[in-house]
Design an enzyme around this catalytic site. Sequence first.
Site, PDB file in Angstrom:
ATOM      1  N   ALA A 114       9.275 -13.123   3.674  1.00 43.02           N
ATOM      2  CA  ALA A 114       9.239 -14.539   4.053  1.00 43.02           C
ATOM      3  C   ALA A 114       7.850 -15.102   3.770  1.00 43.02           C
ATOM      4  O   ALA A 114       6.869 -14.357   3.762  1.00 43.02           O
ATOM      5  CB  ALA A 114       9.560 -14.662   5.535  1.00 43.02           C
TER       6      ALA A 114
ATOM      7  N   GLU B  36      14.958  -7.108   3.182  1.00 39.68           N
ATOM      8  CA  GLU B  36      16.182  -7.561   3.863  1.00 39.68           C
ATOM      9  C   GLU B  36      17.147  -8.208   2.866  1.00 39.68           C
ATOM     10  O   GLU B  36      18.358  -8.036   2.940  1.00 39.68           O
ATOM     11  CB  GLU B  36      15.822  -8.526   4.997  1.00 39.68           C
TER      12      GLU B  36
ATOM     13  N   GLU C 271       7.083  -6.363   9.272  1.00 37.10           N
ATOM     14  CA  GLU C 271       7.023  -7.534  10.175  1.00 37.10           C
ATOM     15  C   GLU C 271       6.274  -7.240  11.465  1.00 37.10           C
ATOM     16  O   GLU C 271       5.588  -8.098  12.013  1.00 37.10           O
ATOM     17  CB  GLU C 271       8.442  -8.017  10.514  1.00 37.10           C
TER      18      GLU C 271
HETATM   19  C1  LIG Z   1      13.392 -14.427   9.637  1.00 36.06           C
HETATM   20  C2  LIG Z   1      12.057 -13.786   9.148  1.00 36.06           C
HETATM   21  C3  LIG Z   1      12.140 -12.308   8.855  1.00 36.06           C
HETATM   22  C4  LIG Z   1      11.243 -11.934   7.801  1.00 36.06           C
HETATM   23  C5  LIG Z   1       9.920 -11.896   7.992  1.00 36.06           C
HETATM   24  C6  LIG Z   1       9.032 -11.525   6.888  1.00 36.06           C
HETATM   25  O1  LIG Z   1       9.410 -11.273   5.790  1.00 36.06           O
HETATM   26  S1  LIG Z   1       7.389 -11.576   7.260  1.00 36.06           S
HETATM   27  C7  LIG Z   1       6.585 -11.092   5.786  1.00 36.06           C
HETATM   28  C8  LIG Z   1       6.711  -9.632   5.554  1.00 36.06           C
HETATM   29  N1  LIG Z   1       5.932  -9.278   4.397  1.00 36.06           N
HETATM   30  C9  LIG Z   1       4.703  -8.735   4.510  1.00 36.06           C
HETATM   31  O2  LIG Z   1       4.212  -8.480   5.576  1.00 36.06           O
HETATM   32  C10 LIG Z   1       3.990  -8.476   3.223  1.00 36.06           C
HETATM   33  C11 LIG Z   1       2.690  -9.222   3.204  1.00 36.06           C
HETATM   34  N2  LIG Z   1       1.979  -9.074   1.957  1.00 36.06           N
HETATM   35  C12 LIG Z   1       1.361  -7.932   1.621  1.00 36.06           C
HETATM   36  O3  LIG Z   1       1.367  -6.942   2.308  1.00 36.06           O
HETATM   37  C13 LIG Z   1       0.575  -7.936   0.343  1.00 36.06           C
HETATM   38  O4  LIG Z   1       0.282  -9.272   0.028  1.00 36.06           O
HETATM   39  C14 LIG Z   1       1.322  -7.319  -0.865  1.00 36.06           C
HETATM   40  C15 LIG Z   1       1.435  -5.819  -0.632  1.00 36.06           C
HETATM   41  C16 LIG Z   1       2.694  -7.931  -1.042  1.00 36.06           C
HETATM   42  C17 LIG Z   1       0.496  -7.589  -2.159  1.00 36.06           C
HETATM   43  O5  LIG Z   1      -0.823  -7.128  -1.986  1.00 36.06           O
HETATM   44  P1  LIG Z   1      -1.964  -7.546  -3.016  1.00 36.06           P
HETATM   45  O6  LIG Z   1      -3.174  -6.806  -2.588  1.00 36.06           O
HETATM   46  O7  LIG Z   1      -1.453  -7.406  -4.374  1.00 36.06           O
HETATM   47  O8  LIG Z   1      -2.185  -9.096  -2.789  1.00 36.06           O
HETATM   48  P2  LIG Z   1      -2.761  -9.857  -1.503  1.00 36.06           P
HETATM   49  O9  LIG Z   1      -2.397  -9.183  -0.242  1.00 36.06           O
HETATM   50  O10 LIG Z   1      -4.178 -10.177  -1.729  1.00 36.06           O
HETATM   51  O11 LIG Z   1      -1.913 -11.195  -1.553  1.00 36.06           O
HETATM   52  C18 LIG Z   1      -2.039 -12.106  -2.623  1.00 36.06           C
HETATM   53  C19 LIG Z   1      -1.850 -13.495  -2.091  1.00 36.06           C
HETATM   54  O12 LIG Z   1      -0.507 -13.651  -1.639  1.00 36.06           O
HETATM   55  C20 LIG Z   1      -0.489 -14.091  -0.310  1.00 36.06           C
HETATM   56  N3  LIG Z   1       0.675 -13.483   0.349  1.00 36.06           N
HETATM   57  C21 LIG Z   1       1.037 -12.187   0.328  1.00 36.06           C
HETATM   58  N4  LIG Z   1       2.191 -12.014   0.990  1.00 36.06           N
HETATM   59  C22 LIG Z   1       2.558 -13.244   1.424  1.00 36.06           C
HETATM   60  C23 LIG Z   1       3.661 -13.720   2.160  1.00 36.06           C
HETATM   61  N5  LIG Z   1       4.639 -12.907   2.567  1.00 36.06           N
HETATM   62  N6  LIG Z   1       3.713 -15.020   2.436  1.00 36.06           N
HETATM   63  C24 LIG Z   1       2.761 -15.857   2.030  1.00 36.06           C
HETATM   64  N7  LIG Z   1       1.681 -15.459   1.319  1.00 36.06           N
HETATM   65  C25 LIG Z   1       1.600 -14.175   1.021  1.00 36.06           C
HETATM   66  C26 LIG Z   1      -1.796 -13.621   0.273  1.00 36.06           C
HETATM   67  O13 LIG Z   1      -2.145 -14.384   1.392  1.00 36.06           O
HETATM   68  C27 LIG Z   1      -2.729 -13.807  -0.888  1.00 36.06           C
HETATM   69  O14 LIG Z   1      -3.053 -15.180  -0.944  1.00 36.06           O
HETATM   70  P3  LIG Z   1      -4.532 -15.655  -1.357  1.00 36.06           P
HETATM   71  O15 LIG Z   1      -5.469 -14.982  -0.400  1.00 36.06           O
HETATM   72  O16 LIG Z   1      -4.692 -15.180  -2.772  1.00 36.06           O
HETATM   73  O17 LIG Z   1      -4.484 -17.145  -1.190  1.00 36.06           O
END
Ligand SMILES: CCC/C=C/C(=O)SCCNC(=O)CCNC(=O)[C@H](O)C(C)(C)COP(=O)([O-])OP(=O)([O-])OC[C@H]1O[C@@H](n2cnc3c(N)ncnc32)[C@H](O)[C@@H]1OP(=O)([O-])[O-]
Length: 719
Positions: free
Chosen positions: A61, A103, A123
């Site tokens: 998300a 999901e 999450e």
């Molecule tokens: C009903 C709801 C149920 C579901 C809930 C969910 O899914 S909750 C979500 C569950 N998912 C997670 O918890 C996964 C969260 N993400 C990660 O763990 C890591 O970003 C990665 C492993 C996907 C990529 O790592 P990497 O080192 O290659 O890259 P990086 O980490 O440097 O990110 C690059 C840029 O992307 C941005 N951004 C990233 N993700 C999101 C996002 N979801 N959204 C928005 N933005 C996001 C990040 O801020 C950064 O922006 P900046 O600073 O450049 O402006």
Amino acid sequence: MAQYTRASGFVGLITLQNPPVNALSAVVRQAIVDTVKIALSDPKVKSVVICGQNGNFCGGADIKEFGGEMTGPPLIPMIHAIEAANKPMVAAIEGNALGGGLELALGCHYRIAHSKARLGLPEVTLGLLPAAGGSQRLPRLIGVPDALDLITTGRIVTAAEALRLGIVDQVTEHNTVDAAVKFALSVAGQPLDARRISTFPCPRPPDSDALFEEAMRKVRGSARGAMAPVACVQAVRAAATLPYERGMEREKELMATLFTSGQARALQYVFFAQRAVGRWSMPSGAGWDTSKPRPVNKAAVIGLGTMGRGITVALAQTGLSVVAIETQEKQLMEAKQAVTSMLERGAKRRGAAPALDRISYSRNIQAVADVDLVIEAVFEDMALKLEVFRQLSAFCKPGTLLCTNTSALDVDELARGTPNPELVVGMHFFAPAHVMKLLEVVYGKRSSPQAVATAMQLGKKMGKASVAVGNCRGFVGNRMLRLYVEQAFFLLEEGATPELVDGALEEFGFPMGVFRMSDLSGLDVGWRTRKAAGQAQPGEASGQSARIRNGSRYSPIGDLVCEQGRFGQKTGRGWYQYDKPGSRVARSDPWLHSFLEQYRARHGLVARSIDRQEVLERCLYALVNEGFRILEDGIAAGPEDIDVIYVFGYGWPGHRGGPMFYASTVGLPKVLERLEHYHQAHPDVPDLQPCGLLRRLVASGSPPVHRWREVIKKLHSQL
Ligand SMILES: CCC/C=C/C(=O)SCCNC(=O)CCNC(=O)[C@H](O)C(C)(C)COP(=O)([O-])OP(=O)([O-])OC[C@H]1O[C@@H](n2cnc3c(N)ncnc32)[C@H](O)[C@@H]1OP(=O)([O-])[O-]
């Protein structure tokens, strides 16, 4: 958005397009709904593949949308529509399939992953639970014990593990989309009833009540007040005990509580703060976007004590060649043995080969001749470090970056002792260095932006939360910590016990309170520093002067405890007592309580009743106040830097977002008022005087934490 094309004539191909991680924003969700409809209504299309552009399936998300009003189609019905489709839906997973991304894949009938893909439901680390059906589908697919593990920890798994667990159906080394299209064609027309995970019965382990109770006990023990891990257990329990629809209702209820809890907001702030600190800057204006790091292929570590060993392991695990140097033969052999077993243990955990051949050992400092970067980790002694730096300057090739691992010494003084001060930076690792996630990269007055960029990049490669900070006594973390510990000592003088202080801080969410932590790390460390600074004076002096240093209140309690040979766990006695030296179970110690009584009597102090609220306010607001001073001094560029340091290096509970974020949630006017109150009550503690920046922020209407940088910038431009 999402692009729709046709592949191999009969496969509808939906490609998520939302760089950099293809997060499921409102626009993307709408595009998925639309393209799925097109694919399902096209009679030529026999099956459908969903993939993400640029080799990345989906990062979940869109976290940025969580703060605002929900728009666009919701995830749950979107995923249900995919699962209910009458044509095979296949997820082609490259890169990451995380959170809502996984999901979405679980809603598909089949999942094909690339061997380098990473999958998980993180999450919980954002204060949430997998509330797009993940908490209900995953246990049905892989069973309760494994689902509990993944959902309550947020652990990310490799494609190989995902295959073993049954999360994916196939793993490919080749082009994943091609493999998925081929697979989609092979299953076209086959019945799908047995592929809809929501219709699976949830396999119930025979002793499921005991299993859930144990899981709950475990998360309550480690969550330290965080709600999300507890809600995750409850959601999985619902999957195991309720029909799917009722389980989904429970998932929704639990999510609603988490979403509005404040903890989720704090953890999401930490997520973005971690990324913000990568966009570092120095007071000169130079920063991440203008400074190119130098390549580092080979590094040296000088001094193989506890820190040096951990740093050597961390560097080798990053893939660098490392020269590990220790001048004494015996210590070198001991260190080699310790490093080898640390690497072997780590490799076993990761199921990889240990990086033993990346390290060469030497007793000769001249072995640094061909390295790109040196990390000096000798004893914390300025004269010794200056001598090491003098030798390094003579033996290193031109341009080698010289880093000092120090927790307190002056980086500028060290740099002045070398012919190329621009190549000197501090790298403050935390013990154990191959485990702890934090790294303070300390720039001195003369450090070049390129040197800082190189150290920051190396930290990132090592998987550390790396924060660039200015040079001052204690840098950011320890400078703030001093005030926190000092307040805890004062509270003992005034009537508190170690148990009361630690209890309040542990209830707040710290893994250990001040005194238990001090017993673990050793009381003698601080005592030695205070003796060197002339603060700790031997003997049992009484009267006012015994508790004053340089005109400010000072508590000699810690020094007196050390004089008794009570250095903490290693001596079996400290602020608590232990069964034997080295034991970890702290027990209340009557000796310490009577020592405190005698101490108060000797100094004419009358014990008063102190409550947990006062403990928290005194310790935490003193720490926060120093954080404001650090921002005012330009030692840290923004509140995110301080918060990342505290969450990743000092056990500050992530669900409280770091000290500066916490202050903003308490309300800056309240923090200011309490500091004023305590400063009035303790005028001999000048550090309790509220910082000018705090006053200024309050005067400018207490803006939210993400706007503090503007106020700080304005302040600095006026100086
Ligand atoms: C009903 C709801 C149920 C579901 C809930 C969910 O899914 S909750 C979500 C569950 N998912 C997670 O918890 C996964 C969260 N993400 C990660 O763990 C890591 O970003 C990665 C492993 C996907 C990529 O790592 P990497 O080192 O290659 O890259 P990086 O980490 O440097 O990110 C690059 C840029 O992307 C941005 N951004 C990233 N993700 C999101 C996002 N979801 N959204 C928005 N933005 C996001 C990040 O801020 C950064 O922006 P900046 O600073 O450049 O402006």
